[in-house]
Design an enzyme around this catalytic site. Structure first.
Site, PDB file in Angstrom:
ATOM      1  N   LYS A  83       0.947  -1.047   0.116  1.00  0.00           N
ATOM      2  CA  LYS A  83      -0.023  -0.054  -0.157  1.00  0.00           C
ATOM      3  C   LYS A  83       0.775   1.186  -0.141  1.00  0.00           C
ATOM      4  O   LYS A  83       1.683   1.579   0.756  1.00  0.00           O
ATOM      5  CB  LYS A  83      -0.775  -0.085   1.588  1.00  0.00           C
ATOM      6  CG  LYS A  83      -2.348   0.003   0.937  1.00  0.00           C
ATOM      7  CD  LYS A  83      -2.947   0.014   2.307  1.00  0.00           C
ATOM      8  CE  LYS A  83      -4.521   0.442   1.851  1.00  0.00           C
ATOM      9  NZ  LYS A  83      -5.243   0.207   3.156  1.00  0.00           N
TER      10      LYS A  83
HETATM   11  O1  G3P Z   1      -8.103   0.538   4.630  1.00  0.00           O
HETATM   12  C1  G3P Z   1      -8.295   1.804   4.805  1.00  0.00           C
HETATM   13  C2  G3P Z   1      -9.685   2.481   4.920  1.00  0.00           C
HETATM   14  O2  G3P Z   1     -10.699   1.588   4.852  1.00  0.00           O
HETATM   15  C3  G3P Z   1      -9.936   3.127   5.857  1.00  0.00           C
HETATM   16  O3  G3P Z   1     -11.235   3.390   6.583  1.00  0.00           O
HETATM   17  O4  G3P Z   1     -12.784   4.120   8.084  1.00  0.00           O
HETATM   18  O5  G3P Z   1     -10.385   4.878   8.562  1.00  0.00           O
HETATM   19  O6  G3P Z   1     -12.023   5.668   6.859  1.00  0.00           O
HETATM   20  P1  G3P Z   1     -11.435   4.511   7.517  1.00  0.00           P
END
Ligand code: G3P
Length: 215
Positions: A83
């Protein structure tokens, strides 16, 4: 549609895996920090049963640093997807990774143009963050629609991971658009199975079954 689990919690991933819901896993520094465990140990445990791509994020901000981390992370397991953040340095690292046969996932993507750049650089996956866009009053799913259309127009092979999913409607909308992958937090996956009429229906069938004469 492939389901990835957006978590670094080994038990939650294992539970989803046993239910046949895991085509891959995505982690990020925040999810790893939440577990309070050694990163390598967590990755090895996940990789012991998840055979699909496992996203592991770099934390360097320059391409050279990202590449060093990418090569190291990629040596840990057979199915790593590195990533990399959506910056010019990140895209430079993605191009070199592509040339070296290292899978990449361009993260922190918030517009179709950013997704277009990720595909041009040769990313394996691109991760538009839907929930974080919704949070600031922009319709996140429009980024998925736009990206899917652009990729279809030109036959880009980069797969779209709908990320930052907050609730089951995000998964439903992603599936309607035909997104390749939804990366789903375990709590959202749990919510998807439930419907009050299912619970009522099971209870009614079981109650009625008790009334059936048995020899
Ligand atoms: O994997 C990254 C992403 O899904 C993060 O999600 O909930 O932190 O915006 P969030």
């Amino acid at each position: 549609m492939k389901f990835f689990i957006d978590s670094a919690n080994v038990e939650a991933i294992r539970k989803a895996h046993e239910r046949g819901m895991v085509d891959g896993v995505t982690t990020n520094p925040s999810l790893v920090a939440k577990e309070g465990r050694d990163f390598r140990t967590v990755v090895d445990e996940i990789a012991s049963f998840v055979k699909g791509p496992i996203s592991l994020e770099v934390v360097s901000e320059d391409a050279e640093g990202m590449l060093k981390e990418a090569r190291e992370l990629n040596s840990w397991i057979d199915n790593a997807a590195i990533k990399v953040p959506m910056t010019w340095e990140g895209l430079r690292a993605v191009k070199i990774c592509a040339d070296e046969g290292i899978q990449t996932n361009v993260t922190l993507v918030f517009s179709p143009n950013q997704a277009l750049l990720a595909a041009k650089a040769g990313a394996t996956f691109v991760s538009p963050f839907i929930g974080r866009l919704d949070d600031v009053g922009q319709v996140g799913m429009e980024v998925i629609e736009g990206t899917a259309q652009i990729y279809a127009n030109y036959g880009f092979e980069t797969e779209i991971i709908v990320a930052s999913i907050r609730h089951p409607i995000h998964v439903y909308e992603a599936a309607l658009i035909g997104a390749d992958i939804a990366t789903i937090p375990p709590n959202v996956l749990d919510k998807m199975v439930h419907h009050p009429l299912t619970d009522v229906g099971i209870k009614r069938f079981l109650d009625d079954w008790k009334k059936v004469p048995k020899k």
